[in-house]
Design an enzyme around this catalytic site. Structure first.
Site, PDB file in Angstrom:
ATOM      1  N   LEU A 154       7.193  26.792 -29.828  1.00 19.62           N
ATOM      2  CA  LEU A 154       7.740  25.579 -30.432  1.00 19.62           C
ATOM      3  C   LEU A 154       6.649  24.918 -31.262  1.00 19.62           C
ATOM      4  O   LEU A 154       5.496  24.830 -30.825  1.00 19.62           O
ATOM      5  CB  LEU A 154       8.210  24.593 -29.353  1.00 19.62           C
ATOM      6  CG  LEU A 154       9.371  25.037 -28.465  1.00 19.62           C
ATOM      7  CD1 LEU A 154       9.538  24.048 -27.310  1.00 19.62           C
ATOM      8  CD2 LEU A 154      10.664  25.151 -29.261  1.00 19.62           C
ATOM      9  N   GLU A 200      -8.056  26.093 -36.098  1.00 22.25           N
ATOM     10  CA  GLU A 200      -8.117  27.530 -35.815  1.00 22.25           C
ATOM     11  C   GLU A 200      -9.085  27.840 -34.707  1.00 22.25           C
ATOM     12  O   GLU A 200      -8.832  28.725 -33.869  1.00 22.25           O
ATOM     13  CB  GLU A 200      -8.512  28.304 -37.084  1.00 22.25           C
ATOM     14  CG  GLU A 200      -8.454  29.812 -36.944  1.00 22.25           C
ATOM     15  CD  GLU A 200      -9.774  30.472 -36.504  1.00 22.25           C
ATOM     16  OE1 GLU A 200      -9.813  31.708 -36.390  1.00 22.25           O
ATOM     17  OE2 GLU A 200     -10.769  29.734 -36.288  1.00 22.25           O
ATOM     18  N   GLU A 201     -10.210  27.125 -34.687  1.00 19.39           N
ATOM     19  CA  GLU A 201     -11.245  27.443 -33.712  1.00 19.39           C
ATOM     20  C   GLU A 201     -10.788  27.202 -32.275  1.00 19.39           C
ATOM     21  O   GLU A 201     -11.370  27.746 -31.339  1.00 19.39           O
ATOM     22  CB  GLU A 201     -12.521  26.635 -34.001  1.00 19.39           C
ATOM     23  CG  GLU A 201     -13.210  26.977 -35.320  1.00 19.39           C
ATOM     24  CD  GLU A 201     -13.796  28.386 -35.357  1.00 19.39           C
ATOM     25  OE1 GLU A 201     -13.600  29.145 -34.393  1.00 19.39           O
ATOM     26  OE2 GLU A 201     -14.438  28.720 -36.357  1.00 19.39           O
ATOM     27  N   GLU A 249       1.378  27.199 -35.407  1.00 14.97           N
ATOM     28  CA  GLU A 249       2.402  26.149 -35.446  1.00 14.97           C
ATOM     29  C   GLU A 249       3.229  26.246 -36.723  1.00 14.97           C
ATOM     30  O   GLU A 249       4.441  26.003 -36.711  1.00 14.97           O
ATOM     31  CB  GLU A 249       1.750  24.770 -35.329  1.00 14.97           C
ATOM     32  CG  GLU A 249       0.941  24.567 -34.053  1.00 14.97           C
ATOM     33  CD  GLU A 249       1.663  25.046 -32.813  1.00 14.97           C
ATOM     34  OE1 GLU A 249       2.744  24.509 -32.505  1.00 14.97           O
ATOM     35  OE2 GLU A 249       1.150  25.975 -32.146  1.00 14.97           O
ATOM     36  N   HIS A 295     -21.044  30.137 -34.927  1.00 14.19           N
ATOM     37  CA  HIS A 295     -20.606  29.044 -34.057  1.00 14.19           C
ATOM     38  C   HIS A 295     -21.756  28.188 -33.528  1.00 14.19           C
ATOM     39  O   HIS A 295     -21.627  27.542 -32.488  1.00 14.19           O
ATOM     40  CB  HIS A 295     -19.776  29.576 -32.882  1.00 14.19           C
ATOM     41  CG  HIS A 295     -18.388  29.992 -33.268  1.00 14.19           C
ATOM     42  ND1 HIS A 295     -17.415  30.307 -32.333  1.00 14.19           N
ATOM     43  CD2 HIS A 295     -17.808  30.171 -34.477  1.00 14.19           C
ATOM     44  CE1 HIS A 295     -16.302  30.653 -32.956  1.00 14.19           C
ATOM     45  NE2 HIS A 295     -16.512  30.580 -34.259  1.00 14.19           N
TER      46      HIS A 295
END
Length: 741
Positions: A264, A419-420, A428, A549
């Site tokens: 959803l 995204e991370e 979504e 990162h």
């Protein structure tokens, strides 16, 4: 009827074409001739050459400089600045798109506590602190001093304060804990593991059943730095290697998309599952640390020496722990304590969307995406890809604004948010617009990290996209050369021998969920591809670029050590943009289903070699699978012959649409929504994620491996079931490219 209306003459044609022009939004004063000529028009090679020439490395450099001025973790003030920047660029009156807007989702994210930072300490039996791990990375440049640099943490790891004796568990795989548990009682311990071998979340999920209370994760210099460890003159800021205090942040979840709203779209009023029902996240506190702190802990451990294959670059034997430290250690009889204060929060996260409307088939979409959010400054991940996407849209937007070009099909650009934290923005989007995207999408192009290093192109994708990728790579020149193509350079680094073509560059498969292609490929079955420039594997064993990162992934790092001059960024923009134009403008979609057949045949051969004997012994025949692959090969060869024999000057619009629909929907034909009930979003039976190391069909490979390990009749029945799922999917896909009934 349409055939005669579009290619006939007289007042009826003018009337009907006028309606079509009004519907599709084509602007012309001499509508009938332009409409008719456009229908049979193929891709304009001179336009592609112009695009290649106009892609500017200095524009990309300035894009990256702007995007990396401040940290822009999802939903922070820095992220909002990048949203506004994207909108300004895509709404520009000179080089913007037809339309650009933002779409917000309310998503479940995890953050460290700003007022109570996470701590890792060694404490004595009297609870005296003997050692404290770094809370933030060492400052070498002003970028690391930015107050918005987030403390390293394990997103979605729970809060808690576990304390126990330390053990070393290699990569945190289930097999690692099983091996360790044979000689060490793991109950009540803290495990330290290195990145690699298992997913982030799995390192803690695998630990909990053995009674481990908490997990530390670090990047070993052997895996990321080719063994280099000193920041005096070896690591950044002296080279691209990770400094000792560098810590890889990350999302410690297994599933992609918003965790509270599976299947959803996460809008304000969307139903959300209870937090307690979330699966695939660490059940115990977890914290990443730098290798300088890992060295201080691991090399003091007692117990037996670890197996040689468990050891990294430290000058010690990586003892397993007794559990705990050596009796001669300054930490003797001490515990390791984790104080983790992570918290979860519902936050608004934005996708920025843009579109160039198609002139002939506006209801067919070619989608190009890149995520926008980063952990810190994110010069490489993801802003190298964002800077490339912005340059592609600048060049194409300028052509549109000048009235010199409009694509045959619509092009949608997506700047994905969050995204991370698990590919949230793209997931979504696909959930919200599922029906429209499923019915109308031609392809998805993903460029996340556009440049890992500057040696060669690396591309992955659906096998049917291989031919268009090769066409583009042959047309674009490699950086610094006027004669060597990207294709010719690529084949030197990564190649394979094809039964059809001989020696060609290796195009990887999009298995797993490593970036935003996941929802498009695995959930929607949209033919997808991913592009990047990467390093020479013969010169480094780094599993990814070393600053990944960390607080050192900055403009300074990228411009000095990754791509000085930004010519590799430019090459990715030219190559990915070339593919984009061919997908958007070609009369017939440039997909080749024969290449898909070759991939299926390769998977079949591996399956027969490894599974056939044991399955036959249990009266399970693989002959239906062989027959299904043969049927697919026959259908693919026939459709390819039909396409080769077409006279594009005489072909009708409906003939083109029929063939294009067969090509466009091919990957959709491999979807089975019930094949992997325990894996959110994975429905593609050929490219789903798998735990087996065999290069073959994922569901069958994992089911066979499980049955082989347990010997249980129920597990062999599951292997038979996955074989049947596979046979039906491949035969069904063959039927979609056979002659239409």
């Amino acid at each position: 009827m349409l055939k005669y209306v579009l290619f006939g003459v007289g007042g009826v044609v003018t009337f009907v074409v006028g309606i079509l022009i009004g519907h599709f939004g084509i602007q012309t004063n001499n509508s009938v001739p332009e409409w008719v000529s456009t229908l049979s028009k193929d891709v304009d090679e001179s336009l592609i050459e112009r695009f290649i020439a106009e892609v500017d490395n200095l524009e990309i450099q300035e894009n990256l400089r702007e995007l990396t001025k401040v940290p822009h973790m999802a939903t922070t003030a820095g992220d909002e600045k990048t949203v506004e920047f994207m909108l300004r660029r895509w709404q520009d009156s000179v080089s913007g798109l037809d339309q650009a807007w933002r779409e917000d989702y309310k998503v479940y994210l995890s953050f460290p506590n700003q007022t109570q930072p996470n701590k890792v300490t060694v404490v004595s039996a009297l609870n005296v602190v003997q050692y404290t791990a770094r809370e933030k990375e060492k400052v070498y440049k002003p970028d690391q001093e930015d107050p918005e640099v987030v403390q390293p943490y394990a997103a979605y790891g729970p809060p808690g304060h576990p304390k126990g004796k330390l053990v070393y568990a290699n990569q945190g795989k289930a097999s690692d804990y099983e091996h360790l548990n044979k000689t060490v009682d793991l109950r009540g311990t803290i495990a330290i593991v290195r990145y690699g071998g298992a997913g982030r979340a799995a390192k803690a999920i695998n630990a909990a059943p053995f009674g481990v209370l908490g997990v530390l994760v670090y990047t070993d210099p052997l895996d990321i730095n080719d063994g280099i460890m000193s920041d005096i003159d070896e690591t950044y800021p002296h080279s691209w290697y990770l400094p000792p205090s560098g810590v890889e942040r990350g999302s410690f979840n297994t599933d992609f998309g918003d965790l509270l709203t599976p299947y959803l779209a996460a809008k304000e009023d969307t139903y959300r599952i209870p937090k307690e029902d979330i699966t695939g996240i660490p059940p115990i506190p977890t914290q990443p640390i730098g290798f300088e702190d890992a060295y201080a802990l691991i090399c003091e451990l007692g117990g037996d020496a670890s197996p040689p294959e468990w050891r990294g670059a430290f000058n010690c034997s990586y003892n397993l722990g007794g559990p705990g430290f050596q009796s001669s250690s300054k930490f003797n009889n001490s515990d390791v304590k984790l104080d983790i204060y992570n918290r979860e929060e519902l936050k608004n996260s934005a996708n920025v969307m843009g579109v160039i409307r198609g002139s002939v088939e506006p209801d067919r979409y070619v989608i190009y995406g890149n995520h926008r959010d980063s952990w810190v400054h994110g010069a490489i991940d993801p802003s190298s890809g964002t800077s490339v996407m912005l340059e592609i849209t600048r060049v194409l937007g300028k052509m549109v604004k000048e009235g010199k070009w409009r694509p045959r099909r619509s092009i949608i650009f997506g700047s994905w948010g969050a995204e991370e934290f698990g590919l949230i923005g793209s997931a979504e989007y696909t959930e919200e617009y599922y029906s429209k995207l499923f019915q109308r999408s031609v392809a998805y192009i993903n460029v996340d990290i556009s440049v890992f290093a500057n040696a060669t192109l690396r591309a992955s994708g659906s096998p049917s996209a291989q031919s268009v990728i090769f066409t583009a790579a042959k047309q674009v020149k490699t950086p610094g050369s006027d004669s060597t193509s990207v294709y010719d350079n690529w084949i030197r680094y990564f190649n394979r021998t094809s039964p059809t073509y001989g020696l060609i560059p290796s195009v990887g498969y999009l298995t797993g969920a490593g970036s935003d292609y996941a929802a498009f490929m695995h959930f929607l079955g949209i033919t997808s591809m991913d592009f990047a420039y990467t390093y020479d594997r013969s010169k480094t064993k780094a599993r990814i670029y070393p600053a990944y990162h960390t607080a050192y992934d900055t403009f300074d790092y990228s411009s000095k050590y990754i791509d000085p001059g930004f010519t590799s960024h430019q090459t990715v923009a030219r190559t990915a943009g070339n593919v984009l134009l061919r997908l958007a403008d070609s009369l017939l979609l440039p997909f080749n289903c024969r290449d898909y057949a070759e991939s299926l045949e390769g998977y079949l051969n591996v399956a027969l070699t490894n599974f056939k004997d044991e399955l036959v012994a249990r009266l399970i025949s693989m002959e239906p699978l062989s027959q299904a692959v043969t049927r697919f090969r026959t259908a693919a060869d026939k459709l390819n012959s039909v396409i080769q024999d077409l006279d594009l000057s005489k072909v009708t619009p409906l003939e083109v649409r029929k063939i294009n629909d067969q090509l466009m929907l091919l990957d959709r034909a491999f979807l089975d929504p019930l094949a992997f009930p325990d894996k959110y979003g994975f429905r593609h039976v050929i490219w789903a994620s798998k735990s087996s190391g065999l290069a073959t069909f994922p569901g069958l490979a994992d089911a066979f491996q499980r049955a082989q390990n347990t010997g249980l009749p129920a597990d062999w029945s599951q292997a038979h079931k996955h074989l049947s799922i596979l046979v039906q999917a491949i035969a069904g896909a063959a039927s979609t490219i056979e002659d239409v009934i």
